[in-house]
Design a protein around this motif. Sequence first.
Motif: not given
Length: 207
Positions: A27-28, A33-34, A54-55, A69-70
């Motif tokens: 999950p991490g 994630t990217f 945001r998480k 990324d944000l």
Amino acid sequence: WIPNPQARQAVLEKADSLARQSLAIEPGNQDGTFALTSALVHNGRIDEATAVTRKRLELNPYDAAANGDLAVQHLFAGRWEEAVRLAKLSMQLNPLDRKYTALHESLISTALIPLHRYDEAIEHARLILDGPRAGGFHVIASAEAWKGNLEAARAATAEALKRNPASTIARDRALRGSKEPGYLGRMDHYYEGLRRAGYPEGTLETR
């Protein structure tokens, strides 16, 4: 570069699926994630991508990649000032990676055009004329055109096309992917600068 919209959509959906499978296992995982947020952004699902990022930042507010990324997500949502702020923060958190820095200088210089901050846009674009992600000339072309410096604008266009002969306004629009009205409306200002600088309009059918 995938000119066919249906093929492009299939690739984005496959990337989304594979990224979610990766994150189900770990999950991490930063790469997973990217990959997920990139697929979401380029599929126009910016709010979903932002929620995922945001998480990550809740776990580590000083995560350079997550802040970067944000910044991209804010850019494609048309939140220009916040995109610039976060890109600068991301570079401060990861100042030694030249490729990473070039990516964010490109984002900043692009975002400054819709804000009509042309001198700053040129300043940041000049930092990425060479090396990783070299491509500041198109930003300089738009900024110089809006400043009324058409000779400098056309020279920048010529250099941009010398380095990337396939580049057109139509192709650039398609690659960015955002459907957000706040983004599209203000980016028209950027593209109008390119037109004034002699940048080719192009069509997706021929590229």
